[in-house]
Design an enzyme around this catalytic site. Structure first.
Site, PDB file in Angstrom:
ATOM      1  N   ILE A  17      11.608 -61.358 -11.556  1.00  0.00           N
ATOM      2  CA  ILE A  17      10.433 -61.147 -10.778  1.00  0.00           C
ATOM      3  C   ILE A  17       9.902 -62.666 -10.715  1.00  0.00           C
ATOM      4  O   ILE A  17       9.517 -62.977  -9.685  1.00  0.00           O
ATOM      5  CB  ILE A  17       9.488 -60.551 -11.527  1.00  0.00           C
ATOM      6  CG1 ILE A  17       9.942 -58.858 -11.609  1.00  0.00           C
ATOM      7  CG2 ILE A  17       7.984 -60.486 -10.978  1.00  0.00           C
ATOM      8  CD1 ILE A  17       9.114 -57.960 -12.625  1.00  0.00           C
ATOM      9  N   GLY A  41      16.943 -65.408 -18.016  1.00  0.00           N
ATOM     10  CA  GLY A  41      16.633 -65.904 -16.867  1.00  0.00           C
ATOM     11  C   GLY A  41      18.302 -66.613 -16.485  1.00  0.00           C
ATOM     12  O   GLY A  41      19.000 -66.835 -17.190  1.00  0.00           O
ATOM     13  N   TYR A 149       8.682 -52.558 -27.652  1.00  0.00           N
ATOM     14  CA  TYR A 149       8.477 -53.063 -26.415  1.00  0.00           C
ATOM     15  C   TYR A 149       7.209 -52.775 -25.850  1.00  0.00           C
ATOM     16  O   TYR A 149       6.276 -53.632 -25.293  1.00  0.00           O
ATOM     17  CB  TYR A 149       9.587 -53.045 -25.434  1.00  0.00           C
ATOM     18  CG  TYR A 149       9.187 -53.312 -23.773  1.00  0.00           C
ATOM     19  CD1 TYR A 149       9.235 -54.759 -23.635  1.00  0.00           C
ATOM     20  CD2 TYR A 149       8.898 -52.295 -23.049  1.00  0.00           C
ATOM     21  CE1 TYR A 149       8.919 -55.234 -22.510  1.00  0.00           C
ATOM     22  CE2 TYR A 149       8.758 -52.764 -21.569  1.00  0.00           C
ATOM     23  CZ  TYR A 149       8.585 -54.187 -21.205  1.00  0.00           C
ATOM     24  OH  TYR A 149       8.283 -54.544 -19.987  1.00  0.00           O
ATOM     25  N   VAL A 179      10.718 -51.932 -11.561  1.00  0.00           N
ATOM     26  CA  VAL A 179      10.716 -52.893 -10.388  1.00  0.00           C
ATOM     27  C   VAL A 179      12.453 -53.058 -10.087  1.00  0.00           C
ATOM     28  O   VAL A 179      13.153 -53.231 -11.074  1.00  0.00           O
ATOM     29  CB  VAL A 179      10.159 -54.213 -10.699  1.00  0.00           C
ATOM     30  CG1 VAL A 179      10.049 -55.148  -9.486  1.00  0.00           C
ATOM     31  CG2 VAL A 179       8.628 -53.942 -11.241  1.00  0.00           C
TER      32      VAL A 179
HETATM   33  P1  NAD Z   1      13.631 -61.038 -16.486  1.00  0.00           P
HETATM   34  O1  NAD Z   1      14.329 -61.005 -17.895  1.00  0.00           O
HETATM   35  O2  NAD Z   1      14.370 -61.353 -15.560  1.00  0.00           O
HETATM   36  O3  NAD Z   1      12.718 -62.141 -16.646  1.00  0.00           O
HETATM   37  C1  NAD Z   1      12.176 -62.689 -18.024  1.00  0.00           C
HETATM   38  C2  NAD Z   1      11.913 -64.213 -17.758  1.00  0.00           C
HETATM   39  O4  NAD Z   1      11.294 -64.742 -19.260  1.00  0.00           O
HETATM   40  C3  NAD Z   1      13.671 -64.807 -17.941  1.00  0.00           C
HETATM   41  O5  NAD Z   1      13.604 -65.803 -17.041  1.00  0.00           O
HETATM   42  C4  NAD Z   1      13.662 -65.242 -19.350  1.00  0.00           C
HETATM   43  O6  NAD Z   1      14.761 -66.147 -19.681  1.00  0.00           O
HETATM   44  C5  NAD Z   1      12.342 -65.710 -19.643  1.00  0.00           C
HETATM   45  N1  NAD Z   1      12.068 -65.630 -21.155  1.00  0.00           N
HETATM   46  C6  NAD Z   1      12.177 -64.811 -22.111  1.00  0.00           C
HETATM   47  N2  NAD Z   1      11.790 -65.450 -23.391  1.00  0.00           N
HETATM   48  C7  NAD Z   1      11.390 -66.521 -23.051  1.00  0.00           C
HETATM   49  C8  NAD Z   1      10.589 -67.437 -23.900  1.00  0.00           C
HETATM   50  N3  NAD Z   1      10.628 -67.310 -25.209  1.00  0.00           N
HETATM   51  N4  NAD Z   1      10.363 -68.584 -23.324  1.00  0.00           N
HETATM   52  C9  NAD Z   1      10.340 -68.923 -22.050  1.00  0.00           C
HETATM   53  N5  NAD Z   1      10.865 -68.062 -21.222  1.00  0.00           N
HETATM   54  C10 NAD Z   1      11.331 -66.948 -21.764  1.00  0.00           C
HETATM   55  O7  NAD Z   1      12.678 -59.748 -16.354  1.00  0.00           O
HETATM   56  P2  NAD Z   1      11.994 -59.433 -15.181  1.00  0.00           P
HETATM   57  O8  NAD Z   1      12.308 -57.907 -14.883  1.00  0.00           O
HETATM   58  O9  NAD Z   1      11.757 -60.284 -14.148  1.00  0.00           O
HETATM   59  O10 NAD Z   1      10.268 -59.148 -16.104  1.00  0.00           O
HETATM   60  C11 NAD Z   1       9.417 -60.148 -15.790  1.00  0.00           C
HETATM   61  C12 NAD Z   1       8.130 -59.526 -16.583  1.00  0.00           C
HETATM   62  O11 NAD Z   1       7.944 -58.146 -15.958  1.00  0.00           O
HETATM   63  C13 NAD Z   1       8.322 -59.131 -18.121  1.00  0.00           C
HETATM   64  O12 NAD Z   1       7.021 -59.565 -18.864  1.00  0.00           O
HETATM   65  C14 NAD Z   1       8.666 -57.971 -18.187  1.00  0.00           C
HETATM   66  O13 NAD Z   1       8.343 -57.211 -19.309  1.00  0.00           O
HETATM   67  C15 NAD Z   1       7.656 -57.335 -17.282  1.00  0.00           C
HETATM   68  N6  NAD Z   1       8.216 -56.224 -16.458  1.00  0.00           N
HETATM   69  C16 NAD Z   1       9.221 -55.835 -15.687  1.00  0.00           C
HETATM   70  C17 NAD Z   1       9.571 -54.596 -15.242  1.00  0.00           C
HETATM   71  C18 NAD Z   1      10.895 -54.446 -14.387  1.00  0.00           C
HETATM   72  O14 NAD Z   1      10.886 -53.096 -14.079  1.00  0.00           O
HETATM   73  N7  NAD Z   1      11.633 -55.341 -14.160  1.00  0.00           N
HETATM   74  C19 NAD Z   1       8.635 -53.371 -15.385  1.00  0.00           C
HETATM   75  C20 NAD Z   1       7.680 -53.742 -16.182  1.00  0.00           C
HETATM   76  C21 NAD Z   1       7.217 -54.904 -16.579  1.00  0.00           C
END
Ligand code: NAD
Length: 325
Positions: A17, A41, A149, A179
């Site tokens: 995202i 990421g 979580y 998403v």
């Molecule tokens: P993702 O895992 O692709 O992205 C998360 C990013 O955070 C990654 O790039 C990761 O490297 C970075 N990260 C993790 N720990 C970290 C740290 N300690 N310091 C710095 N960076 C760190 O996941 P996503 O699907 O893009 O999710 C983004 C956000 O949306 C998250 O907060 C997730 O909980 C929330 N979310 C996502 C969904 C979904 O369906 N994808 C649904 C509900 C909520």
């Protein structure tokens, strides 16, 4: 307000995202700082952005307050996406999930408050609805969390609310619902269902549905999520801030329907995909049977109008995986 010429920090900006947000914000002529530790990421997600002089990548960890302070320096807005996603991951390792999602979140709030950030928009989650059975989900009616979580994402909302009331930091929480879209990782034990199934279909492997396939979700295409984030940044309605919103399309589809749509789109690209069999496994711990968002609040207060249904989004997502996997 026109969103351009602002300095915006996207934490987790190398993730699914976050990297999509960085790209759109740069297109709108903002300066974008991405803070990421690449835990989940990917460098390839930001590779094309790095030649843009308005993009700055900071490799750092939100568990480290100093990293947060450096990243937030002279920033107008924060879009906080960094977290460890996945219910099963949190069940396996609740301590690391809590460190990143709760302590890291608190660090980002403190750094944002101290830097005088104008608004802190953060990724909340539909998992906060927990064991509540009411449908559609409305923001005020939540149940008990069903996983570590889910607890972390609920605690984020509580902290954001306290920071708004106590320190006057403007916050907006966006409860994302399942998403999907370009750049979502199809690999690994904690991959989300859509990219995982697309990849399996493309490789002629059988997707395994947890349960009988009648569980349903409000699958939300990435462009709807981007729209919500931008609206949360630009709104100047005082009633629209210091609160949380569902971010979804507002329809639900079963896993069986999802797989049917995927097969339909993919078999146009490769007819042999029509022959791939579907398998069924046990239900997954922490999963709720059905999820469907009411998006009335975001429609009313943010003027949110999602443009992508599941089927419309799947066409785009599948095309992207076809060209990029
Ligand atoms: P993702 O895992 O692709 O992205 C998360 C990013 O955070 C990654 O790039 C990761 O490297 C970075 N990260 C993790 N720990 C970290 C740290 N300690 N310091 C710095 N960076 C760190 O996941 P996503 O699907 O893009 O999710 C983004 C956000 O949306 C998250 O907060 C997730 O909980 C929330 N979310 C996502 C969904 C979904 O369906 N994808 C649904 C509900 C909520």
């Amino acid at each position: 307000m026109n969103l351009s010429d602002k300095k915006i920090l996207v934490t987790g900006g190398a993730g699914f995202i976050g990297s999509n947000l960085c790209e759109v914000l740069l297109e709108k002529k903002n300066r974008v700082v991405c803070l990421d530790n690449f835990a989940t990421g990917k460098r390839e997600n930001v590779k094309d952005l790095q030649s843009n002089p308005n993009f700055k990548l900071i490799e750092g960890d939100i568990r480290n307050l100093e990293d947060c302070k450096v990243a937030v320096s002279k920033v107008d807005y924060v879009l906080h996406q960094a977290a460890l996603g996945s219910v099963p991951r949190s069940i396996k390792d609740p301590i690391t999930t809590n460190d990143v999602n709760v302590s890291g979140f608190l660090n980002m709030l403190v750094a944002s408050r101290d830097a005088g950030v104008k608004r802190f928009v953060y990724a909340a989650s539909s998992s906060t609805y927990g064991d509540s059975e009411s449908l559609p989900k409305v923001e005020d009616v939540i149940g008990k969390p069903l996983s570590p979580y889910a607890i972390t994402k609920y605690v984020n909302e509580l902290y954001a609310d306290v920071f708004s009331k106590t320190y006057g930091l403007e916050t907006v929480g966006l409860r994302y619902f399942n998403v999907f879209g370009r750049k979502q990782d199809p690999n690994g034990a904690y991959a989300a269902v859509i990219p995982k199934f697309v990849k399996q279909f493309m490789n002629g492997k059988s997707p395994v549905i947890n349960g009988d396939g009648n569980y349903s979700r409000d699958f939300t295409y990435i462009d709807n999520v981007i729209q919500a984030n931008i609206l949360a940044l630009v709104t100047n309605n005082p009633k629209a801030v210091n609160t949380v919103y569902n971010v979804a399309f507002g329809e639900r589809n079963t896993l069986n329907e999802l797989v049917g749509y995927l097969r339909e789109v993919l078999s146009k690209l490769d007819p042999s995909i029509n022959n791939v069999k579907i398998e069924y496994g046990p239900n997954r711990q922490g999963d709720i049977p059905h999820s469907l968002a009411s998006i009335n609040k975001a429609e009313k207060l943010l003027n949110y109008k999602p443009q992508f249904s599941l089927q419309k989004g799947l066409k785009e997502a599948v095309q992207w995986y076809w060209e990029n996997l």
